[in-house]
Design a protein around this motif. Structure first.
Motif, PDB file in Angstrom:
ATOM      1  N   PHE A 273       3.180   3.050 -15.822  1.00 47.77           N
ATOM      2  CA  PHE A 273       3.643   4.201 -14.961  1.00 47.77           C
ATOM      3  C   PHE A 273       4.907   4.554 -15.488  1.00 47.77           C
ATOM      4  CE2 PHE A 273       6.244   5.447 -11.323  1.00 47.77           C
ATOM      5  CZ  PHE A 273       5.380   6.602 -10.822  1.00 47.77           C
TER       6      PHE A 273
ATOM      7  N   THR B  98      -1.894  14.745 -14.147  1.00 52.86           N
ATOM      8  CA  THR B  98      -2.636  13.530 -14.121  1.00 52.86           C
ATOM      9  C   THR B  98      -2.019  12.401 -15.015  1.00 52.86           C
ATOM     10  OG1 THR B  98      -3.891  14.254 -16.070  1.00 52.86           O
ATOM     11  CG2 THR B  98      -4.848  14.764 -13.871  1.00 52.86           C
TER      12      THR B  98
ATOM     13  N   THR C 133       0.852  10.573 -14.972  1.00 48.52           N
ATOM     14  CA  THR C 133       1.389   9.340 -14.457  1.00 48.52           C
ATOM     15  C   THR C 133       0.371   8.512 -13.752  1.00 48.52           C
ATOM     16  OG1 THR C 133       2.080  10.744 -12.421  1.00 48.52           O
ATOM     17  CG2 THR C 133       3.708  10.401 -13.892  1.00 48.52           C
ATOM     18  N   THR C 134      -0.590   9.134 -13.118  1.00 56.09           N
ATOM     19  CA  THR C 134      -1.780   8.467 -12.717  1.00 56.09           C
ATOM     20  C   THR C 134      -2.285   7.702 -13.348  1.00 56.09           C
ATOM     21  OG1 THR C 134      -1.927  10.225 -10.894  1.00 56.09           O
ATOM     22  CG2 THR C 134      -3.976   8.939 -11.210  1.00 56.09           C
TER      23      THR C 134
ATOM     24  N   HIS D 247      -0.149   4.665 -14.421  1.00 53.72           N
ATOM     25  CA  HIS D 247      -0.405   3.574 -13.306  1.00 53.72           C
ATOM     26  C   HIS D 247      -1.867   3.017 -13.237  1.00 53.72           C
ATOM     27  CE1 HIS D 247       0.194   1.799  -9.196  1.00 53.72           C
ATOM     28  NE2 HIS D 247      -0.733   2.246  -8.969  1.00 53.72           N
ATOM     29  N   THR D 248      -2.708   3.544 -13.462  1.00 52.86           N
ATOM     30  CA  THR D 248      -4.089   2.865 -13.633  1.00 52.86           C
ATOM     31  C   THR D 248      -4.171   1.767 -14.784  1.00 52.86           C
ATOM     32  OG1 THR D 248      -4.988   4.983 -13.001  1.00 52.86           O
ATOM     33  CG2 THR D 248      -6.415   3.417 -14.019  1.00 52.86           C
TER      34      THR D 248
END
Length: 504
Positions: A166, A318, A320-321, A324-325
């Motif tokens: 992240f 999208t 940072t998503t 994190h994923t």
């Protein structure tokens, strides 16, 4: 006595081994590192969107297609010196520290980009003009040879293990924000000044803005502290220099080039493959796609610029998503899925872009943007984890810049030249497919690093409570492992009957 030796062999963690992240310092580190990337990619966005204009200003005697190739050749020349920058800044960052080198690269990037705005045109001084442009690009390339590897190393060594994906994704968030700022500024200037006004004097404005941006980034980087991992490494090296028998780690930054290519060659190859995958996709979308739509497909300048700008905004929203994923699912699944999708979807994306209008090309650009974000969101957390702390900056700088120079930065040049030579406007899609295959194969050899400490470093956690829990768990696990080995040595017949602890 034997049991004591076994306990030492299965060494547990101590409180000194576990680092607790200083949250304000982590935020400053991420912001300052990302701002450098913003500065670098502001320049790339400007240069990509001004490729046609720069061709007319600095190469006026050529045909429109040759002007674009000449402009991208100057763009690609900067990447030829990036490995030299990596060879200089990488080992230097392992020896004197990450923070000092990142401040130096920021100064060089800002000064060389700012200087482009003052260059005379071909109409004023003839062939001297493109030569001066080339000099500025070479200085930019040399400085960026130590920029991305240093910034990823800096963030990775500050980030808690469970959030490295992240936090690392914010570095490339800065990349695409910088590109969007540069390209957005050129789009506005095109609308306000028109093509002729942009060619006459408006092209200088974006480069003038680079100066103040660089000063802000330099100020922030000078306020940073050195990373915890580097401090510990420096302490080990100092202890070794004093003859401390317990310090077994070689001094950082000294004579590691041979070791990088002999002991870590497999990591170097994996790094180069992943960098190729990311950067071919990146430069195809950010640097070549605007010119492809205008020069090759004949689209309106403003329409093409807005489509690519919208793609960059999609990536920014999208990225940072995805980072994190990758902390939850792992880096390998994200890279594998992205590279496989690139092979499958590259041709459909370019078929949509060729259709003309707005909606279908927008869909094609969105597909490319979502493919790009798979690699952009995970690269900054994946690449530094390939190498140990004492040679991380050097190894990553060398591997990253060799790959970028050979394959990434040359993507606009090679693709535009192939399209010009063959007349086949689907060449970019085939180029992306090859990159996808190479990236997929490289990822198959990648070890999963999500949630794990960096090589050569102890664990990094968010809070002191997490550190205490980790140390306690490590002691318990070490004791159980020693007990099991003791039982098996004293009672071989019980080897297959001794109870197994779930935590071991």
């Amino acid at each position: 006595m034997l049991r004591t030796l076994l306990r030492r062999r299965k060494k547990s963690l101590t409180s000194e081994d576990v680092s607790v992240a200083d949250q304000p310092q982590v935020r400053r580190a991420v912001t300052a590192a990302a701002l450098g990337n913003t500065m670098e990619w502001f320049d790339f966005g400007v240069y990509a969107y001004l490729a046609g204009t720069m061709g007319k200003v600095f190469f006026p005697s050529s045909s429109p297609g040759a002007q674009v190739v000449s402009t991208f050749a100057t763009f690609a020349a900067a990447f030829l010196v990036r490995p030299l920058g990596g060879l200089v800044f990488g080992p230097l960052g392992d020896r004197i520290g990450r923070q000092k080198v990142l401040a130096a690269t920021m100064i060089m990037m800002a000064a060389s980009t700012f200087a482009v705005g003052f260059l005379p045109t071909y109409a004023s001084v003839g062939f001297v003009a493109p030569l001066l442009l080339l000099v500025c690009r070479l200085v930019q390339g040399f400085s960026t040879g130590g920029e991305y590897a240093g910034a990823t190393t800096y963030i990775a060594e500050y980030a808690p293990d469970k959030r490295r994906g992240f936090l690392g994704s914010w570095l490339d968030f800065g990349t695409f924000v910088g590109y969007a700022m540069g390209s957005g500024l050129v789009t506005v200037l095109t609308l306000v000044l028109g093509s002729q006004g942009l060619e006459d004097w408006g092209w200088r404005i974006p480069f003038f803005i680079a100066g103040p941006l660089g000063l802000i980034g330099l100020y922030m980087r000078l306020k940073l502290e050195e990373t915890p991992a580097f401090k510990k490494e420096a302490a080990y090296a100092a202890a070794e220099a004093e003859g401390d028998a317990d310090a077994e780690v070689p001094a950082a930054g000294r004579g590691h080039l041979k070791e990088i290519f002999t002991r870590h060659w497999h990591a170097v190859l994996i790094c180069m493959g992943l960098v190729l995958l990311y950067n071919v996709t990146n430069y195809m979308v950010t640097s070549y796609l605007p010119t492809y739509m205008t020069v090759t497909l004949g689209e309106n300048d403003t329409t093409a610029q807005l489509l690519v700008l919208g793609t960059m905004l999609l990536v920014v929203l999208t990225i940072t998503t995805v980072g994190h994923t990758s902390d939850r699912w792992g880096r390998r699944p994200v890279f594998l899925a992205g590279s496989l999708a690139l092979v499958v979807l590259a041709v459909p994306a370019f078929l949509l872009i060729r259709e003309g209008g707005v909606l279908l090309p927008a869909a094609g650009c969105a597909i490319l943007g979502l493919l790009l974000v798979c690699f952009a969101g995970t690269a900054a957390s994946t690449l530094p984890a390939l190498f140990p702390t004492r040679l991380r900056y050097a190894a990553l700088s060398i591997a990253f810049n060799i790959s970028v120079s050979l394959f990434g930065g040359t993507t606009p040049l090679f693709t535009s030249a192939l399209v010009e030579a063959t007349g086949n406007d689907m060449v970019p899609a085939y180029y992306l497919m090859v990159a996808g295959v190479i990236g997929f194969v490289s990822t198959l050899f990648l070890h999963e690093t999500a949630g794990k400490p960096l090589r050569g470093s102890g664990p990094m956690v968010d809070t002191a409570d997490e550190a205490d829990a980790l140390v306690a768990h490590s002691r318990t696990a070490a004791g159980r492992q020693a007990r099991d080995i003791w039982i098996r040595l004293r009672h071989p017949w019980a080897r297959h009957h001794a109870p197994r602890d779930r935590d071991t």
